[in-house]
Design a protein around this motif. Structure first.
Motif, PDB file in Angstrom:
ATOM      1  N   GLU A 107       0.656  -1.361   0.035  1.00  0.00           N
ATOM      2  CA  GLU A 107       0.140   0.101   0.102  1.00  0.00           C
ATOM      3  C   GLU A 107       0.925   1.285  -0.031  1.00  0.00           C
ATOM      4  O   GLU A 107       0.372   2.139  -0.734  1.00  0.00           O
ATOM      5  CB  GLU A 107      -0.941  -0.004   1.175  1.00  0.00           C
ATOM      6  N   SER A 108       1.850   1.411   0.839  1.00  0.00           N
ATOM      7  CA  SER A 108       2.694   2.412   0.830  1.00  0.00           C
ATOM      8  C   SER A 108       3.415   2.589  -0.584  1.00  0.00           C
ATOM      9  O   SER A 108       3.597   3.740  -0.894  1.00  0.00           O
ATOM     10  CB  SER A 108       4.018   2.128   1.947  1.00  0.00           C
ATOM     11  N   GLN A 110       2.422   1.610  -3.367  1.00  0.00           N
ATOM     12  CA  GLN A 110       1.391   2.274  -4.535  1.00  0.00           C
ATOM     13  C   GLN A 110       1.040   3.799  -4.170  1.00  0.00           C
ATOM     14  O   GLN A 110       0.900   4.416  -5.033  1.00  0.00           O
ATOM     15  CB  GLN A 110       0.049   1.364  -4.225  1.00  0.00           C
ATOM     16  N   GLN A 111       1.068   4.184  -2.783  1.00  0.00           N
ATOM     17  CA  GLN A 111       0.980   5.656  -2.210  1.00  0.00           C
ATOM     18  C   GLN A 111       1.821   6.338  -3.189  1.00  0.00           C
ATOM     19  O   GLN A 111       1.963   7.603  -3.261  1.00  0.00           O
ATOM     20  CB  GLN A 111       0.740   5.580  -1.107  1.00  0.00           C
ATOM     21  N   ARG A 238       5.405   7.976   3.417  1.00  0.00           N
ATOM     22  CA  ARG A 238       4.144   8.155   4.083  1.00  0.00           C
ATOM     23  C   ARG A 238       3.723   7.403   5.202  1.00  0.00           C
ATOM     24  O   ARG A 238       3.575   6.224   4.998  1.00  0.00           O
ATOM     25  CB  ARG A 238       3.109   8.281   2.859  1.00  0.00           C
TER      26      ARG A 238
END
Length: 239
Positions: A107-108, A110-111, A238
């Motif tokens: 997820e990180s 992809q962010q 992030r």
């Protein structure tokens, strides 16, 4: 932005999927079924990451009297037994689970605008059972998966990474990073020309065993790759 990274390619067993020598044990059982009872867990662990038919052939050569030929039929027969062992394990074992921080890392990334790919020395039938079992089949955090039986040459050759790049429209391997827990994962990244080829100690090998193969970095948890990526692209991690 410093170095653009468009794709992170992760190994499966031992890197993003927990593996307590389960794959190596399946190797030993498959060989034993066909009379090769001298194959050890240590030998099997040394072949982790390779395309499984190639690993089987090399192990057969080591256990065959000099001058005798190892037939492709025998390789296929033992591989079929190995596939059966692995499918049964991944369907039934309560031990099958993703690494604790895998989805958080995906997820990180992809962010940060980085796509996530999985590649593996497994054939597609085994990989699909794993992905289905842990809920990663068609998962929104995984952009692409490629298996060793879907390319001409598996690891340590670059074919699987090149296949992903072509499918995702990525023009240069310098926009790709590779993460894995074995020598052949490291060499796949290096042979592909990846910007980073990161080794993790979550699988069969220790830092001391991985270091001689010259990965760009060695980490002890998947989440430890995030600051490395952030440093390359010039962005903060992030939260």
């Amino acid at each position: 932005m410093k170095n653009p990274i468009k794709l992170a390619v992760f190994d499966m067993a031992g890197t993003t999927i927990k593996d307590q020598s389960n794959v190596a044990e399946a190797f030993v059982r498959a060989f034993s079924k066909h009379g090769y009872t001298a194959v050890t867990l240590k030998e099997a662990n040394e072949k982790m990451g390779y395309p499984k038919p190639l690993a089987i052939k090399e192990m057969l050569v080591a256990h065959t009297p000099e001058g005798e030929r190892v037939s492709e039929k025998l390789v296929d027969t033992i591989h079929d037994s190995f596939v059966d062992e692995m499918i049964q394990f991944y369907k039934e074992s309560p031990d099958i689970a993703p690494m604790d921080d895998a989805l958080e890392v995906f997820e990180s990334l992809q962010q940060m605008g980085i796509k996530v790919g999985l590649d593996t020395g497994f054939s597609r039938p085994i990989a699909d059972v794993i992905l289905e079992r842990i809920g990663w089949k068609n998962h929104p955090l995984i952009d692409i998966t490629v298996c060793s039986d879907e390319v001409s040459k598996g690891r340590p050759h670059p074919d699987m990474i090149l296949k992903m790049m072509a499918a995702l429209g990525i023009g240069s391997p310098s926009e790709v990073i590779k993460i894995g827990d074995t020598e052949v994962d490291i060499n796949e990244g290096l042979n592909s020309g990846c910007l980073l080829s990161i080794a993790v100690t979550t699988g069969a090998y220790t830092e001391a065993q991985l270091a001689p193969h010259k990965p760009s970095h060695i980490v002890h948890r998947l989440i430890d790759i995030l600051p490395l990526v952030a440093a390359e692209i010039g962005e903060p991690v992030r939260e």
